[in-house]
Scaffold this motif. Structure first.
Motif, PDB file in Angstrom:
ATOM      1  N   VAL A  39       0.866  -1.075  -0.061  1.00 24.41           N
ATOM      2  CA  VAL A  39      -0.002  -0.102   0.067  1.00 24.41           C
ATOM      3  C   VAL A  39       0.882   1.247   0.054  1.00 24.41           C
ATOM      4  CG1 VAL A  39      -0.274  -0.108   2.504  1.00 24.41           C
ATOM      5  CG2 VAL A  39      -2.025   1.076   1.232  1.00 24.41           C
ATOM      6  N   SER A  40       2.077   1.015   0.547  1.00 22.11           N
ATOM      7  CA  SER A  40       2.805   2.434   0.440  1.00 22.11           C
ATOM      8  C   SER A  40       3.113   2.859  -0.879  1.00 22.11           C
ATOM      9  CB  SER A  40       4.230   2.049   1.271  1.00 22.11           C
ATOM     10  OG  SER A  40       4.882   1.023   0.892  1.00 22.11           O
ATOM     11  N   LEU A  41       2.988   2.103  -1.934  1.00 24.87           N
ATOM     12  CA  LEU A  41       3.316   2.439  -3.232  1.00 24.87           C
ATOM     13  C   LEU A  41       2.278   3.729  -3.578  1.00 24.87           C
ATOM     14  CD1 LEU A  41       4.051  -1.095  -4.794  1.00 24.87           C
ATOM     15  CD2 LEU A  41       5.841   0.751  -4.436  1.00 24.87           C
ATOM     16  N   ALA A  42       1.518   3.643  -3.060  1.00 21.18           N
ATOM     17  CA  ALA A  42       0.175   4.491  -3.297  1.00 21.18           C
ATOM     18  C   ALA A  42       0.366   6.084  -2.766  1.00 21.18           C
ATOM     19  CB  ALA A  42      -1.017   4.103  -3.117  1.00 21.18           C
ATOM     20  N   ALA A  43       1.421   5.972  -1.926  1.00 23.80           N
ATOM     21  CA  ALA A  43       1.406   7.453  -1.234  1.00 23.80           C
ATOM     22  C   ALA A  43       1.389   8.617  -2.025  1.00 23.80           C
ATOM     23  CB  ALA A  43       2.907   7.347  -0.163  1.00 23.80           C
ATOM     24  N   GLY A  44       0.706   9.562  -1.694  1.00 24.20           N
ATOM     25  CA  GLY A  44       0.712  10.849  -2.748  1.00 24.20           C
ATOM     26  C   GLY A  44      -0.269  10.700  -3.997  1.00 24.20           C
ATOM     27  N   PHE A  45      -0.822   9.384  -4.127  1.00 24.10           N
ATOM     28  CA  PHE A  45      -1.916   9.483  -5.249  1.00 24.10           C
ATOM     29  C   PHE A  45      -3.274   9.679  -4.515  1.00 24.10           C
ATOM     30  CE2 PHE A  45       1.781   7.104  -6.970  1.00 24.10           C
ATOM     31  CZ  PHE A  45       1.823   7.322  -8.464  1.00 24.10           C
ATOM     32  N   PRO A  46      -3.927  10.716  -5.164  1.00 20.07           N
ATOM     33  CA  PRO A  46      -5.150  10.694  -4.875  1.00 20.07           C
ATOM     34  C   PRO A  46      -6.155   9.711  -5.242  1.00 20.07           C
ATOM     35  CG  PRO A  46      -4.605  12.289  -6.658  1.00 20.07           C
ATOM     36  CD  PRO A  46      -3.551  11.649  -6.320  1.00 20.07           C
ATOM     37  N   VAL A  56      -8.614  -4.391  -0.476  1.00 15.94           N
ATOM     38  CA  VAL A  56      -9.075  -3.088  -0.118  1.00 15.94           C
ATOM     39  C   VAL A  56      -9.657  -3.541   1.479  1.00 15.94           C
ATOM     40  CG1 VAL A  56      -9.991  -0.861  -0.849  1.00 15.94           C
ATOM     41  CG2 VAL A  56      -9.439  -2.692  -2.670  1.00 15.94           C
ATOM     42  N   SER A  57      -8.659  -3.898   2.314  1.00 17.10           N
ATOM     43  CA  SER A  57      -9.560  -4.238   3.635  1.00 17.10           C
ATOM     44  C   SER A  57      -9.612  -2.815   4.543  1.00 17.10           C
ATOM     45  CB  SER A  57      -8.523  -4.973   4.318  1.00 17.10           C
ATOM     46  OG  SER A  57      -7.248  -4.507   4.389  1.00 17.10           O
ATOM     47  N   ALA A  58     -10.118  -2.742   5.644  1.00 20.26           N
ATOM     48  CA  ALA A  58     -10.081  -1.717   6.529  1.00 20.26           C
ATOM     49  C   ALA A  58      -8.674  -1.014   6.723  1.00 20.26           C
ATOM     50  CB  ALA A  58     -10.563  -1.916   7.823  1.00 20.26           C
ATOM     51  N   ARG A  59      -7.452  -1.889   7.034  1.00 13.95           N
ATOM     52  CA  ARG A  59      -6.413  -1.717   7.275  1.00 13.95           C
ATOM     53  C   ARG A  59      -5.809  -0.957   6.174  1.00 13.95           C
ATOM     54  NH1 ARG A  59      -3.601   1.033  10.211  1.00 13.95           N
ATOM     55  NH2 ARG A  59      -1.247   0.560  10.297  1.00 13.95           N
ATOM     56  N   VAL A  60      -5.968  -1.479   5.051  1.00  7.12           N
ATOM     57  CA  VAL A  60      -5.275  -0.918   3.749  1.00  7.12           C
ATOM     58  C   VAL A  60      -5.934   0.519   3.390  1.00  7.12           C
ATOM     59  CG1 VAL A  60      -5.226  -1.042   1.173  1.00  7.12           C
ATOM     60  CG2 VAL A  60      -4.816  -3.256   2.639  1.00  7.12           C
ATOM     61  N   LEU A  61      -7.299   0.773   3.565  1.00  6.61           N
ATOM     62  CA  LEU A  61      -7.874   1.856   3.471  1.00  6.61           C
ATOM     63  C   LEU A  61      -7.692   3.021   4.175  1.00  6.61           C
ATOM     64  CD1 LEU A  61     -11.686   0.477   2.789  1.00  6.61           C
ATOM     65  CD2 LEU A  61     -10.298   2.005   1.095  1.00  6.61           C
ATOM     66  N   GLU A  62      -7.327   2.655   5.575  1.00  6.32           N
ATOM     67  CA  GLU A  62      -6.841   3.421   6.709  1.00  6.32           C
ATOM     68  C   GLU A  62      -5.320   4.268   6.211  1.00  6.32           C
ATOM     69  OE1 GLU A  62      -7.083   1.330  10.170  1.00  6.32           O
ATOM     70  OE2 GLU A  62      -9.224   1.674  10.451  1.00  6.32           O
TER      71      GLU A  62
END
Ligand code: NAD
Length: 335
Positions: A39-46, A56-62
């Protein structure tokens, strides 16, 4: 919008790039599946764009939310892999592609029926080896056979239509009737009656708590001896161990699957040089009357084009603040 596209295969990139000429989003294609590890790969992507096996679990969404993502764009219809309640709590938008080509899935389903019945998978290899014997290839006429369709929405209705063209009798079961299917001359019956009377049973209902393991030992027991069972909907509709028992006893005469309940660890990857660790799946592969395709029913040019265009349009709608008809809310029924 800047979009991190997870779980990208070359064909995803091809169709998304082509569709994006009209939208001009900034697409970054990533190979890994979305999960807590990636999930860290998505940092900064809206926005993130995901498919059926992304987590796309609760933790991943958080984590997504904390890193600046506010939109999850599914490039598929099903959304059983998304925690919609958490998305709503975090005020994150989730959009999907509710329909892209029901014909693709329906036609593949009927392809599975014909391939199993006429044993085309066997004749293909036999003929290539110079073996023209017909022993063991005997099939049956679809004409006048009874096909039971469970779930008569978009895909189930098209399957009913196609097999009516073969001259089959169609029995249908759904929690609500589809007038289009009734007009074809299909008869809505109870599940029990459908199991009892059908030569071929094909599943097209969504995966929801009520349909989890719909086909278990009890359902198999009620079916006709030698029944053909087809599942191109979601793997978890079938209790695979119960179906294996049905195959071993001969109660199930043919099994055609495009989906499997533990498919996330197998499908869409080339594992041909690895040892498959899933013993249940491996057992399925040993039966001479089972064919499995790897969740490819949707995979036509038309469907891929529609998926790409609708996904990018959904994102454009959200970006511009327009209402998006393909938004999912926390109370949307799971599919
Ligand atoms: P749809 O929403 O048009 O139809 C689903 C039907 O199932 C509806 O008529 C609904 O009333 C019915 N249903 C709901 N609950 C039921 C229950 N408890 N028992 C019986 N029927 C019930 O959906 P669709 O577009 O026809 O897709 C059907 C399924 O196909 C999807 O849920 C998805 O899981 C699967 N699918 C698979 C692929 C693939 O590539 N293999 C691709 C797309 C969709």
């Amino acid at each position: 919008m800047k979009i991190a596209v997870f779980n990208t295969k070359p064909y995803d990139e091809e169709f998304l790039r082509a569709a994006n000429r009209a939208f001009k989003h900034k697409l970054t294609f990533l190979e890994p599946r979305l999960s807590e590890q990636t999930v860290s790969l998505a940092a900064g992507f809206p926005a993130v764009c995901v498919f059926v096996h992304d987590e796309v679990s609760a933790r991943v969404l958080e984590i997504l939310n904390a890193n600046g993502t506010h939109l999850v764009a599914l490039r598929c219809a099903g959304f059983n892999n998304v925690d919609l309640k958490t998305a709503a709590r975090l005020n994150m938008k989730v959009v999907r592609v509710p329909a892209y080509s029901p014909y693709a899935v329906a036609e593949h389903t009927v392809g599975l029926m014909l391939t199993l019945n006429r044993k085309i998978y066997k004749s293909y290899t036999r003929v290539r080896e110079g073996n023209f014997s017909l022993d063991g290839l005997l099939g049956f006429d679809m004409h006048q056979r009874t096909v039971g369709v469970i779930g008569t929405g978009k895909i189930g209705a098209i399957v009913a239509h196609i097999v009516k063209g073969f001259g089959c009798h169609v029995l249908a079961y759904d929690v609500r009737r589809n007038p289009e299917v009734e007009q074809l001359g299909a008869q809505y019956v109870s599940l029990n009656e459908l199991y009892k009377r059908s030569d071929v049973i094909t599943l097209h209902c969504p995966l929801i708590p009520e349909t989890y393991h719909l086909i278990g030992a009890d359902a198999v027991r009620r079916m006709k001896p030698g029944v053909m069972l087809i599942n191109s909907s979601r793997g978890e509709l079938i209790d695979t161990k119960a179906v294996i028992a049905g195959l071993k006893s001969g109660k199930i005469g043919y099994l055609g699957l495009d989906v499997y309940e533990e498919e996330a660890d197998l499908f869409f990857e080339d594992l041909s040089t690895r040892v498959i660790q899933d013993d249940v799946f491996s057992r399925l592969l040993t039966f001479p009357n089972v064919i499995i395709t790897g969740h490819q029913a949707f995979f036509t040019r038309e469907a891929m084009k529609n998926i790409a265009e609708t996904t990018l349009k959904n994102i454009a709608d959200v970006e511009s603040g327009r209402p998006c008809p393909n938004s999912l809310g926390p109370t949307t029924v799971r599919k």
